[in-house]
Design a protein around this motif. Structure first.
Motif, short mmCIF file in Angstrom:
data_model
loop_
_atom_site.label_atom_id
_atom_site.label_comp_id
_atom_site.label_asym_id
_atom_site.label_seq_id
_atom_site.Cartn_x
_atom_site.Cartn_y
_atom_site.Cartn_z
N LEU A 80 66.87 -45.18 30.97
CA LEU A 80 65.49 -45.48 31.35
C LEU A 80 65.17 -46.96 31.17
N SER A 81 65.75 -47.58 30.18
CA SER A 81 65.49 -49.00 29.92
C SER A 81 65.99 -49.89 31.05
N MET A 82 66.80 -49.35 31.94
CA MET A 82 67.33 -50.12 33.06
C MET A 82 66.39 -50.09 34.27
N LEU A 83 65.37 -49.23 34.22
CA LEU A 83 64.38 -49.21 35.30
C LEU A 83 63.54 -50.47 35.23
N ASN A 84 63.08 -50.95 36.37
CA ASN A 84 62.23 -52.14 36.42
C ASN A 84 60.75 -51.78 36.24
N ILE A 85 60.50 -50.71 35.51
CA ILE A 85 59.16 -50.29 35.13
C ILE A 85 59.33 -49.58 33.78
N ASP A 86 58.32 -49.66 32.95
CA ASP A 86 58.43 -49.00 31.66
C ASP A 86 57.13 -48.31 31.28
N GLY A 87 57.12 -47.73 30.10
CA GLY A 87 55.96 -46.98 29.65
C GLY A 87 54.70 -47.80 29.58
N SER A 88 54.81 -49.08 29.19
CA SER A 88 53.61 -49.91 29.11
C SER A 88 53.02 -50.17 30.50
N ASP A 89 53.88 -50.27 31.51
CA ASP A 89 53.38 -50.41 32.89
C ASP A 89 52.59 -49.17 33.28
N LEU A 90 53.16 -48.01 33.00
CA LEU A 90 52.49 -46.76 33.36
C LEU A 90 51.21 -46.57 32.55
N LEU A 91 51.23 -46.98 31.30
CA LEU A 91 50.04 -46.89 30.45
C LEU A 91 48.91 -47.72 31.04
N SER A 92 49.23 -48.92 31.51
CA SER A 92 48.22 -49.78 32.12
C SER A 92 47.72 -49.24 33.46
N MET A 93 48.49 -48.31 34.03
CA MET A 93 48.09 -47.69 35.31
C MET A 93 47.31 -46.40 35.08
N GLY A 94 47.07 -46.04 33.81
CA GLY A 94 46.28 -44.86 33.52
C GLY A 94 47.07 -43.62 33.09
N PHE A 95 48.38 -43.74 33.01
CA PHE A 95 49.20 -42.61 32.55
C PHE A 95 49.10 -42.52 31.04
N SER A 96 49.37 -41.34 30.50
CA SER A 96 49.34 -41.19 29.05
C SER A 96 50.33 -40.13 28.58
N GLY A 97 50.70 -40.23 27.32
CA GLY A 97 51.52 -39.23 26.64
C GLY A 97 52.74 -38.76 27.39
N PHE A 98 52.90 -37.45 27.43
CA PHE A 98 54.04 -36.78 28.05
C PHE A 98 54.22 -37.19 29.50
N GLU A 99 53.11 -37.47 30.17
CA GLU A 99 53.12 -37.86 31.59
C GLU A 99 53.96 -39.12 31.82
N ILE A 100 53.98 -40.03 30.86
CA ILE A 100 54.73 -41.27 31.00
C ILE A 100 56.23 -40.98 31.04
N GLY A 101 56.72 -40.22 30.09
CA GLY A 101 58.15 -39.89 30.06
C GLY A 101 58.59 -39.11 31.28
N LYS A 102 57.75 -38.16 31.68
CA LYS A 102 58.08 -37.34 32.85
C LYS A 102 58.15 -38.19 34.11
N THR A 103 57.20 -39.11 34.26
CA THR A 103 57.17 -39.97 35.44
C THR A 103 58.35 -40.92 35.45
N LEU A 104 58.69 -41.50 34.30
CA LEU A 104 59.86 -42.39 34.24
C LEU A 104 61.14 -41.65 34.61
N ALA A 105 61.29 -40.43 34.12
CA ALA A 105 62.48 -39.63 34.44
C ALA A 105 62.55 -39.32 35.94
N GLN A 106 61.41 -39.02 36.54
CA GLN A 106 61.38 -38.74 37.99
C GLN A 106 61.73 -39.99 38.79
N LEU A 107 61.21 -41.13 38.37
CA LEU A 107 61.52 -42.38 39.07
C LEU A 107 63.01 -42.72 38.92
#
Length: 131
Positions: A82-109
Motif C-alpha cells: 500500500l505504501s507504494m500507491l501514490n495516494i495514502d490515508g492522509s489524502d483520503l482523510l482530507s477528502m472526507g474518508f474516515s476509519g475503516f473506509e480508508i483502508g478499504k478504499t486503499l486496498a480497492q485502489l
C-alpha cells in the motif's frame, strides 16, 4: 509429525515457521504472470513469496523463469505494498474518508492498479476513490 514440529525440533523461530507455512500453503496458487505475482507479493511479502517459488522449483512445479518474473515484478513499481500507491490515508482523510473506509478504499485502489485498470497517479487515484 507436522511441518511446525519439524521446524521446532530444528530450533527455528516462530517467524520462520509461520513464513514457511505461508509459503507452503501458497504453492501452486499463483500463476506465472506479473499480475498474479504482484498479488503474491502483496499477500505474502517478498521473502515468503520467494520461498514459495523456491519450494515450487524444488517440487518441479515451475522453473527459474517464475523466480525471475517474481524478481522483475518486485522492482517494476507495481504497488504490491500500500505504501507504494501514490495516494495514502492522509489524502483520503482530507477528502472526507474516515476509519475503516480508508483502508478499504486503499486496498480497492491497489487492486485496480495491480490489475492495470488504473494508473498509479495521484489525481486519477483520488478521482477513483470518490466514485
Amino acid at each position: 509429525k507436522s511441518y511446525a514440529d519439524a521446524m521446532h525440533r530444528l530450533k527455528t523461530d516462530r517467524v520462520t515457521i509461520d513464513s514457511g507455512k505461508s509459503a507452503i500453503s501458497a504453492i501452486g496458487k499463483y500463476k506465472n504472470d506479473s499480475t498474479s505475482l504482484a498479488f503474491m507479493l502483496r499477500d505474502l511479502g517478498v521473502e515468503t513469496a520467494k520461498l514459495a517459488v523456491e519450494c515450487e522449483m524444488i517440487l518441479g512445479l515451475c522453473d527459474h523463469r517464475k523466480m525471475e518474473l517474481l524478481s522483475a515484478t518486485e522492482v517494476s513499481g507495481v504497488p504490491y505494498k500500500l505504501s507504494m500507491l501514490n495516494i495514502d490515508g492522509s489524502d483520503l482523510l482530507s477528502m472526507g474518508f474516515s476509519g475503516f473506509e480508508i483502508g478499504k478504499t486503499l486496498a480497492q485502489l491497489q487492486e485496480k492498479v495491480i490489475l492495470g485498470e488504473l494508473k498509479n497517479e495521484k489525481e486519477l487515484l483520488k478521482n477513483e476513490a470518490l466514485k
